[in-house]
Design an enzyme around this catalytic site. Structure first.
Site, PDB file in Angstrom:
ATOM      1  CD  GLU A   2      26.279  39.936  39.892  1.00 61.53           C
ATOM      2  OE1 GLU A   2      27.498  40.199  39.805  1.00 61.53           O
ATOM      3  OE2 GLU A   2      25.403  40.784  40.135  1.00 61.53           O
ATOM      4  CD1 TRP A  10      18.356  36.732  34.434  1.00 58.84           C
ATOM      5  CD2 TRP A  10      20.376  37.655  34.684  1.00 58.84           C
ATOM      6  NE1 TRP A  10      19.033  36.014  35.391  1.00 58.84           N
ATOM      7  CE2 TRP A  10      20.277  36.564  35.565  1.00 58.84           C
ATOM      8  CE3 TRP A  10      21.563  38.391  34.673  1.00 58.84           C
ATOM      9  CZ2 TRP A  10      21.308  36.186  36.419  1.00 58.84           C
ATOM     10  CZ3 TRP A  10      22.598  38.004  35.524  1.00 58.84           C
ATOM     11  CH2 TRP A  10      22.458  36.913  36.387  1.00 58.84           C
ATOM     12  CB  SER A  34      26.996  40.770  60.823  1.00 54.20           C
ATOM     13  OG  SER A  34      26.740  39.623  60.070  1.00 54.20           O
ATOM     14  CB  THR A  87      25.010  29.526  54.381  1.00 54.82           C
ATOM     15  OG1 THR A  87      25.795  29.584  53.192  1.00 54.82           O
ATOM     16  CG2 THR A  87      23.926  30.564  54.296  1.00 54.82           C
ATOM     17  CG  HIS A 115      24.624  25.016  41.267  1.00 54.40           C
ATOM     18  ND1 HIS A 115      25.306  25.296  42.411  1.00 54.40           N
ATOM     19  CD2 HIS A 115      24.113  26.196  40.854  1.00 54.40           C
ATOM     20  CE1 HIS A 115      25.201  26.584  42.687  1.00 54.40           C
ATOM     21  NE2 HIS A 115      24.494  27.155  41.748  1.00 54.40           N
ATOM     22  CG  HIS A 116      23.357  28.438  37.936  1.00 50.99           C
ATOM     23  ND1 HIS A 116      22.364  29.210  38.469  1.00 50.99           N
ATOM     24  CD2 HIS A 116      24.433  28.630  38.732  1.00 50.99           C
ATOM     25  CE1 HIS A 116      22.830  29.860  39.532  1.00 50.99           C
ATOM     26  NE2 HIS A 116      24.083  29.518  39.718  1.00 50.99           N
ATOM     27  CB  SER A 140      30.024  51.395  36.806  1.00 51.71           C
ATOM     28  OG  SER A 140      29.485  51.707  38.055  1.00 51.71           O
ATOM     29  CB  SER A 141      30.407  46.919  39.506  1.00 53.51           C
ATOM     30  OG  SER A 141      30.071  46.435  38.279  1.00 53.51           O
ATOM     31  CG  HIS A 147      11.839  42.139  37.028  1.00 49.89           C
ATOM     32  ND1 HIS A 147      11.546  43.045  38.011  1.00 49.89           N
ATOM     33  CD2 HIS A 147      11.991  40.946  37.655  1.00 49.89           C
ATOM     34  CE1 HIS A 147      11.517  42.432  39.178  1.00 49.89           C
ATOM     35  NE2 HIS A 147      11.792  41.154  39.000  1.00 49.89           N
ATOM     36  CG  ASP A 203      36.232  61.109  50.408  1.00 47.80           C
ATOM     37  OD1 ASP A 203      35.800  60.143  49.749  1.00 47.80           O
ATOM     38  OD2 ASP A 203      35.726  62.249  50.353  1.00 47.80           O
ATOM     39  CE1 TYR A 240      26.442  32.188  48.187  1.00 47.40           C
ATOM     40  CE2 TYR A 240      27.291  31.548  46.050  1.00 47.40           C
ATOM     41  CZ  TYR A 240      26.589  31.251  47.202  1.00 47.40           C
ATOM     42  OH  TYR A 240      26.017  30.022  47.344  1.00 47.40           O
ATOM     43  CE  LYS A 258      28.678  35.102  56.472  1.00 43.16           C
ATOM     44  NZ  LYS A 258      28.760  36.182  57.427  1.00 43.16           N
ATOM     45  CG  HIS A 295      26.990  30.284  42.010  1.00 40.01           C
ATOM     46  ND1 HIS A 295      25.644  30.029  42.039  1.00 40.01           N
ATOM     47  CD2 HIS A 295      27.402  30.208  43.283  1.00 40.01           C
ATOM     48  CE1 HIS A 295      25.269  29.801  43.282  1.00 40.01           C
ATOM     49  NE2 HIS A 295      26.328  29.900  44.068  1.00 40.01           N
ATOM     50  NE  ARG A 315      13.324  31.265  35.357  1.00 38.37           N
ATOM     51  CZ  ARG A 315      14.613  31.534  35.556  1.00 38.37           C
ATOM     52  NH1 ARG A 315      15.505  30.545  35.625  1.00 38.37           N
ATOM     53  NH2 ARG A 315      15.031  32.769  35.684  1.00 38.37           N
TER      54      ARG A 315
END
Lengths: 210, 535
Positions: B262, B149, B275, B335, B309-310, B176-177, B84, B113, B264, B338, B260, B457
């Site tokens: 990632e 994951w 925005s 943040t 922090h993870h 790809s990315s 998932h 293009d 963002y 924003k 991390h 979890r």
């Protein structure tokens, strides 16, 4: 997209991921150095005998050192400390032994990996001699006493009164019959990990099981 | 900004002759190098994966409806939580953002293009193969990956034969990315219309520009980390194997150095979308454009120095814990800038509440809830209690579902009339929004409570005192999941017909400007050749 400036830009853009892929691998030695400096992960220090002689034993202070033993996955060894704990003075060298027996009817190459907790104490826990410095070879059913000589540095923080030394014994799969410490043994302050990293180890069984 | 004049410099190559349409036949979709076609492919792929990943989420929630084991066995449950996450992150949110970028970036910067159209085709067509490889593991003996994951060793190395398939598909997704990101940067740097300076670019372009840099910096690090897993499993290295002198905790450091930034990558383009949308429906220019650009850049920079922090609980020196705690809390400052800018944009605006605006407002409110629970988790001593509980699940689902996913849906509704030339059914869109919002909160808000009470979890069974909140969450999950069918209906209806949309689509775009609104709806197959001039 035909201008030379655009071509340079795009080349630079492809260079960034290539360099960052390398940086991922560079994090491995950086992590090791970081752990060695901070004593993180209980990576212990190693000192030469001469330095121990210069230390001033602190006879007024007693620290309990506890010994523990663990086995890596499927390691065919009986392994444990001869005594569960000792009272020691910081600055003074002590010796103890671990007992190990190969339970298999075949030769065995193994490697012990040390760990000290609390991890704050690990940089003060110095070994002058240890069976973990080299790979240990056993013939079929051989049992042997494995000595450790250590000294706790007198600068050990005051609030620490118990230090636990734990070894985990792993079988080195397809092990090199002769220890490969020719280079590593040369410079004294080397930990076994740096040269053991690329040695074929016990990564196989998980795959072999199914 | 973006005053547009029809005059043009005639300095572009016209490789294909002037204004022809798409090639006939279905093979067009395989061979296309047109940014609009590829954007469409990305978005449809993302929607398909959204329903696949959603079905996995519903299996998870169905099992958790009651305590005890009812529907699936624990091993399959673990495969579902792992897949998932992988599907939703790499198959839904990232491709959807790349699809929106493909469609809109060239039109927003006045380019004909993308800069590298053939590579653009390749970066899309890698995706279906990568996911075929990954999803195929579910049907193999031993099943798919089940270690989460994050693929932490040693557990991930002890699973079935799915590991190499997952690793290769992550390599392909990474390639790809990275190619997609390079294309976006090259387009922005080299193909802006004359007069479109960096500080005149729309904010969606800015946030994608920064996101693309994050992508090329961290996707290779993930590729390195999973390659180390691969060599540990099959080639006898011991990067993460203590027996060989390695260290499993090191994987967590390398992984989260990718992980991390990632997160963002998954949210910055949504900031850009919101925005764009809020000024249009407030009929006011964006408040604090410059501060928005700098806030986005600061978030991107800070994302590189907060990764640990993870993993506060792995054992770290106190200094390290303090460093990662304070840098993490520092992210709340840009943040906050924003969020306050969005609110200030709305202040005294002539607001209307069409579906894109509703989703954007839902984003602002509910993303902020997720941001606050993130601040709670940032505090080291508190994190020791919350670590690996449902509180963490509640936190990151609030920033990703009513955050990133609502942002994407808002963007889709906002630009759908531009793409198809027809307005979508506004009543249906409003129903979609209100059902989604009610059910998403029913789904994720109770997770805060069970998390604080200690429910772990990634566990298929739980203690009976958590039963009521879990039952509520499952009802929310099914409601939210089925409400998304309305999105599919709205999109298909808008493709097939509906009220004709003008070029500017929304009356607010007259005030906020933007080159994409100067084109017809739908825009010509090859837009902006020759390029417009921005004054």
């Amino acid at each position: 997209m035909k201008t030379p400036r655009a071509r340079r830009n795009i080349f630079a853009l492809f260079l960034i991921p290539a360099l960052m892929f390398g940086f991922g691998y560079l994090m491995v030695p950086i992590y090791d150095i970081f752990c060695e400096i901070t004593g993180l992960n209980g990576k212990t220090g190693r000192v030469e005998l001469v330095e121990v002689k210069r230390m001033r034993p602190d006879e007024s202070r007693l620290v309990t050192v506890e010994f523990m033993a663990n086995l890596g996955r499927d390691a065919p060894i009986d392994f444990g400390p001869a005594q569960a704990s000792m009272q020691v003075h910081p600055g003074k060298a002590y010796q103890t032994v671990y007992r190990a027996r190969n339970t298999r009817a075949a030769a065995l190459v193994s490697q012990a990996v040390p760990s000290v907790s609390p991890s704050r104490a690990s940089t003060y826990f110095n070994k002058t001699e240890c069976f973990c410095f080299t790979q240990q070879e056993f013939t079929a059913h051989e049992s042997r006493d494995l000595p450790v000589r250590f000294v706790i540095h007198p600068d050990l923080p005051d609030d620490i009164d118990t230090v636990t030394l734990a070894y985990t014994f792993f079988e080195v799969a397809g092990g090199d019959p002769t220890p490969d410490l020719q280079h590593g043994g040369g410079h004294g302050a080397k930990q076994p990990k740096s040269h053991a990293r690329l040695v074929q180890v016990n990564a196989g069984p998980a795959r072999a099981n199914h | 900004m973006n005053a547009y004049t029809g005059t043009a410099d005639e300095h572009l190559d016209h490789d294909h002759g002037d204004h022809h349409g798409p090639a006939p036949g279905y093979l067009r979709w395989v061979t296309t190098t047109n940014h609009k076609d590829i954007g469409t492919l990305y978005l449809w792929f993302s929607l398909l994966m959204f329903f696949i990943g959603g079905a996995m989420a519903l299996i998870i929630r169905a099992e958790l409806f009651q305590p005890g084991l009812q529907i699936v066995d624990p091993h399959f449950f673990n495969q579902m939580t792992t897949m998932h996450a992988l599907v939703m992150i790499f198959g839904v949110v990232m491709p959807a953002f790349v699809g929106l970028a493909n469609w809109m970036l060239p039109m927003m910067v006045g380019a004909p293009d993308m800069a590298l159209p053939r590579m653009n085709n390749w970066s899309f067509w890698i995706l279906p193969f990568a996911f075929a490889l990954m999803l195929a593991t579910l049907f193999m003996e031993g099943g798919g990956p089940a270690a989460g994951w994050t693929l932490y060793p040693p557990l991930s190395l002890q699973g079935g034969d799915s590991l190499p398939f997952v690793i290769f598909s992550i390599h392909m997704l990474g390639a790809s990315s990275i190619m997609g990101a390079i294309n976006i940067i090259a387009t922005i740097m080299n193909l802006r219309a004359p007069g479109m300076t960096y500080m005149k670019m729309p904010l969606f372009v800015w946030t994608w520009f920064i996101t693309a840099y994050l992508l090329i910096a961290v996707m290779p690090v993930l590729a390195g980390a999973v390659t180390m897993l691969l060599t540990d499993a099959f080639f006898g290295t011991s990067f993460f194997n203590a027996a060989g002198g390695g260290d499993p905790v090191m994987f967590q450091h390398i992984f989260w150095f990718f992980g991390h930034p990632e997160v963002y990558i998954l949210i910055l383009p949504a900031f850009g979308l919101v925005s764009e949308i809020i000024p249009t429906f407030s009929r006011k220019p964006l408040f604090g454009y410059t501060s928005m650009v700098y806030a986005t850049s600061s978030i991107a920079f800070l994302s590189f120095i907060v990764w640990a922090h993870h993993m506060f609980t792995v054992g770290m020196p106190l200094v390290g814990e303090l460093f990662f705690m304070f840098t993490t809390m520092l992210i709340a400052v840009p943040t906050g800038v924003k969020v306050f800018n969005w609110v200030s944009t709305m202040w005294r605006g002539a607001m209307t509440f069409e579906t894109p605006m509703l989703f954007a407002l839902g984003f602002v409110v509910m993303f902020t809830i997720g941001g606050f629970s993130g601040l709670m988790l940032a505090m080291t001593p508190i994190d020791f209690q919350y670590h690996d509980t449902y509180f963490v699940v509640a936190h990151f689902h609030y920033v990703l579902v009513p955050g990133a996913v609502f942002g994407i849906i808002a963007g889709v509704y906002y630009w759908l009339p531009k793409w198809t030339g027809h307005h979508y059914n506004e009543t249906l869109g409003k129903w979609h929004f209100w059902l989604s919002t009610v059910f998403v909160n029913l789904l994720f808000f109770p997770m805060h409570f069970v998390g604080l009470a200690g429910m772990p979890r990634r566990i298929p069974d739980y203690a009976v005192q958590f039963a009521d909140f879990n039952a509520i969450a499952t009802l929310g999950a099914f409601g939210f999941g089925f409400a998304q069918i309305l999105l599919l209906v709205a999109v298909v209806q808008s493709i097939l017909g509906g009220a004709k949309a003008t070029g500017q689509v929304w009356d607010g775009t007259e005030i906020t400007g933007g080159l994409e609104w100067t084109l017809s709806s739908p825009p010509p197959y090859h837009s902006f050749s020759p390029q417009p001039v921005v004054k």
